[in-house]
Design a protein around this motif. Structure first.
Motif, PDB file in Angstrom:
ATOM      1  N   GLY A  72       0.842  -1.197   0.000  1.00  0.00           N
ATOM      2  CA  GLY A  72       0.000   0.000   0.000  1.00  0.00           C
ATOM      3  C   GLY A  72       0.881   1.253   0.000  1.00  0.00           C
ATOM      4  N   ASP A  73       0.221   2.429  -0.158  1.00  0.00           N
ATOM      5  CA  ASP A  73       0.956   3.693  -0.278  1.00  0.00           C
ATOM      6  C   ASP A  73       1.985   3.891   0.837  1.00  0.00           C
ATOM      7  N   ARG A  74       1.543   3.657   2.073  1.00  0.00           N
ATOM      8  CA  ARG A  74       2.427   3.964   3.202  1.00  0.00           C
ATOM      9  C   ARG A  74       3.650   3.043   3.241  1.00  0.00           C
ATOM     10  N   VAL A  90       2.430   7.805  -4.923  1.00  0.00           N
ATOM     11  CA  VAL A  90       1.536   7.601  -3.769  1.00  0.00           C
ATOM     12  C   VAL A  90       0.789   8.900  -3.474  1.00  0.00           C
ATOM     13  N   SER A  91      -0.310   8.785  -2.718  1.00  0.00           N
ATOM     14  CA  SER A  91      -1.013   9.995  -2.270  1.00  0.00           C
ATOM     15  C   SER A  91      -0.190  10.682  -1.187  1.00  0.00           C
ATOM     16  N   THR A  92      -0.406  11.999  -1.054  1.00  0.00           N
ATOM     17  CA  THR A  92       0.316  12.732  -0.004  1.00  0.00           C
ATOM     18  C   THR A  92      -0.124  12.294   1.396  1.00  0.00           C
ATOM     19  N   PHE A 148      -9.961  15.549  -7.076  1.00  0.00           N
ATOM     20  CA  PHE A 148     -10.806  15.841  -5.912  1.00  0.00           C
ATOM     21  C   PHE A 148     -11.532  14.576  -5.482  1.00  0.00           C
ATOM     22  N   ARG A 149     -11.628  14.396  -4.186  1.00  0.00           N
ATOM     23  CA  ARG A 149     -12.306  13.200  -3.665  1.00  0.00           C
ATOM     24  C   ARG A 149     -13.816  13.446  -3.597  1.00  0.00           C
ATOM     25  N   GLN A 150     -14.566  12.389  -3.916  1.00  0.00           N
ATOM     26  CA  GLN A 150     -16.035  12.444  -3.908  1.00  0.00           C
ATOM     27  C   GLN A 150     -16.520  11.311  -3.003  1.00  0.00           C
ATOM     28  N   VAL A 169     -18.123   5.471   6.919  1.00  0.00           N
ATOM     29  CA  VAL A 169     -17.352   5.856   5.729  1.00  0.00           C
ATOM     30  C   VAL A 169     -15.892   5.451   5.922  1.00  0.00           C
ATOM     31  N   ARG A 170     -15.376   4.655   4.971  1.00  0.00           N
ATOM     32  CA  ARG A 170     -13.943   4.309   5.034  1.00  0.00           C
ATOM     33  C   ARG A 170     -13.142   5.567   4.717  1.00  0.00           C
ATOM     34  N   VAL A 171     -12.122   5.832   5.550  1.00  0.00           N
ATOM     35  CA  VAL A 171     -11.252   6.972   5.268  1.00  0.00           C
ATOM     36  C   VAL A 171      -9.802   6.507   5.283  1.00  0.00           C
ATOM     37  N   MET A 172      -8.919   7.329   4.713  1.00  0.00           N
ATOM     38  CA  MET A 172      -7.495   7.021   4.786  1.00  0.00           C
ATOM     39  C   MET A 172      -7.047   7.180   6.243  1.00  0.00           C
ATOM     40  N   GLU A 173      -5.905   6.526   6.549  1.00  0.00           N
ATOM     41  CA  GLU A 173      -5.437   6.551   7.942  1.00  0.00           C
ATOM     42  C   GLU A 173      -4.785   7.907   8.252  1.00  0.00           C
ATOM     43  N   ALA A 192      -6.908   0.375   5.356  1.00  0.00           N
ATOM     44  CA  ALA A 192      -5.992   0.351   4.208  1.00  0.00           C
ATOM     45  C   ALA A 192      -6.808   0.200   2.929  1.00  0.00           C
ATOM     46  N   PHE A 193      -6.330   0.794   1.842  1.00  0.00           N
ATOM     47  CA  PHE A 193      -7.070   0.743   0.584  1.00  0.00           C
ATOM     48  C   PHE A 193      -7.233  -0.700   0.096  1.00  0.00           C
ATOM     49  N   SER A 194      -6.245  -1.547   0.350  1.00  0.00           N
ATOM     50  CA  SER A 194      -6.289  -2.936  -0.130  1.00  0.00           C
ATOM     51  C   SER A 194      -7.485  -3.706   0.461  1.00  0.00           C
ATOM     52  N   ASP A 209     -14.482   7.586   0.119  1.00  0.00           N
ATOM     53  CA  ASP A 209     -14.257   8.743  -0.750  1.00  0.00           C
ATOM     54  C   ASP A 209     -12.990   8.546  -1.565  1.00  0.00           C
ATOM     55  N   ASN A 210     -13.098   8.815  -2.844  1.00  0.00           N
ATOM     56  CA  ASN A 210     -11.960   8.773  -3.758  1.00  0.00           C
ATOM     57  C   ASN A 210     -12.334   9.546  -5.013  1.00  0.00           C
ATOM     58  N   PRO A 211     -11.339   9.958  -5.805  1.00  0.00           N
ATOM     59  CA  PRO A 211     -11.680  10.622  -7.068  1.00  0.00           C
ATOM     60  C   PRO A 211     -12.417   9.667  -8.017  1.00  0.00           C
TER      61      PRO A 211
HETATM   62  O1  PAF Z   1      -8.003   5.938  -0.859  1.00  0.00           O
HETATM   63  C1  PAF Z   1      -6.776   5.779  -0.861  1.00  0.00           C
HETATM   64  O2  PAF Z   1      -6.180   5.129   0.029  1.00  0.00           O
HETATM   65  C2  PAF Z   1      -5.944   6.507  -1.933  1.00  0.00           C
HETATM   66  O3  PAF Z   1      -6.700   7.502  -2.528  1.00  0.00           O
HETATM   67  C3  PAF Z   1      -5.376   5.559  -3.016  1.00  0.00           C
HETATM   68  C4  PAF Z   1      -6.456   4.996  -3.871  1.00  0.00           C
HETATM   69  C5  PAF Z   1      -4.560   4.428  -2.397  1.00  0.00           C
HETATM   70  C6  PAF Z   1      -4.445   6.344  -3.946  1.00  0.00           C
HETATM   71  O4  PAF Z   1      -3.317   6.817  -3.351  1.00  0.00           O
END
Ligand code: PAF
Length: 326
Positions: A72-74, A90-92, A148-150, A169-173, A192-194, A209-211
């Protein structure tokens, strides 16, 4: 199952052990790039592969590991930081755990549109962030467009924060994302997104939420009925290179990777703008209902999160950077 797990382990272990910006016997410099499932990242990786080959006369190559197979991104950002993978997109948001100033991009309703965000990312503020990130082991090669996230939901039509009461709502950590969704009245579930698709399928969470492009490329339309055009936060991508790997390059190779990175970002941004429109139509064709908000409804979302900016100020190391963006 055990044998499969062992195979995955051996595969990942061999990647990590053979890691880092090596030169083949034939003198070709090979760089490893990790990307996820988004088509725009695939396009960007291919554009970079072509450009690097061309600029180096075939003496540099990029090996792409797609579909988030390296983590995953992290996790991937951490592996890049230690030089075991050379590059990643990766996302910020997850990287804010290592570099707190990135929390600025989690502030809701910060940017008017992508053009404004890109101007800031490509200007002095983006350069300031990139310079700071060198001290913690990253060379920032650019800021590709995530968008932009929707909000999307399985069954709930949402028009205002009052419709979000109790919605899981699932959110990023990220604390900023968690507090934003709490302020909106929802029950945020960091994950985690996975794990997200299965969680939506099994209804462990009601929405996420995601683009638009991410929703489409990950087939969320199979498990979500509504997409609400909230545009609530712009979380850019980072094209990160390990500072260790970068420092091993010759001056000429450094120039080439920077140019290939900038080219990849420009291709990716163009593709994202194109895919954004297609993605909405494709998901509508598959039965998703797009909910647009009236100006009054949009204002209700903005008002509900007005205290989040003071939280962002406490999370970043340089609040003046946040004020400059504002
Ligand atoms: O929702 C997320 O975790 C992020 O937007 C993703 C899809 C992993 C992209 O960095």
């Amino acid at each position: 199952k055990f044998v499969n797990l062992m195979l995955v382990f051996v595969f990942l272990f061999s990647i990590v052990m053979t890691a880092g910006c090596g030169r083949n016997k034939d003198g070709v410099r090979r760089l490893k790039l990790s990307i996820n499932t988004n088509q725009s990242q695939v396009d960007m990786a291919e554009a970079m592969q072509e450009r690097i080959k061309e600029l180096s006369d075939g003496k540099m190559e990029i090996d792409v590991y797609g579909d988030g197979q390296l983590g995953g991104d992290r996790e991937v950002a951490e592996t890049v930081q230690y030089g075991n993978i050379d590059m990643c997109i990766v996302s910020t948001t997850p990287v804010a755990a290592f570099y707190p100033d990135l929390n600025v991009f989690d502030a809701p309703f910060l940017f008017k549109d992508s053009a404004q965000a890109q101007e800031i990312l490509d200007g002095k503020i983006g350069q300031e962030i990139a310079a700071g990130m060198e001290d913690i082991g990253f060379k920032v090669l650019g800021f590709p467009e995530n968008g932009f996230r929707q909000l999307s939901t399985a069954a709930k039509e949402v028009h205002s924060p009052s419709d979000l009461k109790g919605l899981k709502v699932r959110v990023m950590e990220s604390e900023v994302h968690i507090e934003t969704w709490k302020a909106l009245g929802a029950s945020p579930t960091p994950m985690a997104f996975s794990e997200l698709f299965t969680a939506l399928q099994q209804k462990t969470v009601d929405g996420q939420d995601n683009p638009f492009v991410t929703d489409r490329d990950n087939r969320f339309y199979e498990v979500q009925k509504y997409i609400i055009e909230t545009n609530h936060v712009y979380t850019p991508y980072l094209l990160l290179m390990s500072k260790d790997s970068y420092d091993k390059l010759t001056d000429e190779e450094k120039e080439i990777i920077e140019e290939a990175g900038a080219y990849g970002v420009s291709v990716q941004r163009e593709k994202t703008a194109e895919y954004d429109k297609d993605a909405v139509q494709e998901m509508q064709d598959k039965g998703v209902t797009l909910i647009s908000l009236t100006d009054e409804e949009k204002q209700q979302f903005r008002d509900a999160v007005s205290d989040i900016y003071s939280l962002v100020e406490t999370k970043v190391e340089h609040p003046e950077l946040f004020r400059k963006i504002l």
